[in-house]
Design a protein around this motif. Structure first.
Motif: not given
Length: 135
Positions: A58, A86, A100, A102
């Motif tokens: 992440v 991504r 991932e 964010r």
């Protein structure tokens, strides 16, 4: 027990290195306008920092549009296109997993302005300028 000892420490060198690689790559992708969203390509977005989780799966990007205007719209556009971003970022990096992405608004500049405002107050300036009584 050893895990608790390390959990209170900051990010590892690997986390910092990967975070910086992702930041540079993401900035490059956004600057070139590689994303197929006209709303996102017309915005100039600054990626101030990227923090990764310990397992590097992440990555949280701290972003701010140029001038800080329409910040929520920029955040919504980035979140809408996070899959494509991504893919574009992972294509340029040699990581085992594509992290991932964010997105969070970068409030660093707001905090710096607030700190400057506090330091400019007369009472604070007086305390800073006061001679040290212990000396």
């Amino acid at each position: 027990m050893a895990k608790d000892k390390f959990s209170s420490q900051g990010p590892s060198q690997r986390q910092l290195r990967v975070g910086e690689l992702i930041r540079r790559t993401l900035s490059e992708v956004l600057a070139r306008g590689d994303v197929h969203d006209p709303e996102l390509t017309r915005m100039s977005i600054t990626v101030g920092e990227v923090r990764t989780s310990p397992d590097l799966k992440v990555a949280t990007a701290f972003v701010l549009p140029l001038g800080g205007h329409n910040a929520q719209e920029a955040l919504d556009a980035l979140r809408r296109n996070k899959g494509e971003l991504r893919r574009l970022v992972s294509r340029k990096l040699t990581l085992k997993f594509a992290p991932e992405l964010r997105f969070v608004l970068d409030e660093t500049f707001d905090r710096m302005d607030e700190t400057r405002r506090l330091l400019a107050q007369d009472t604070v300036r007086r305390d800073i300028a006061a001679p040290d009584e212990d000396a």
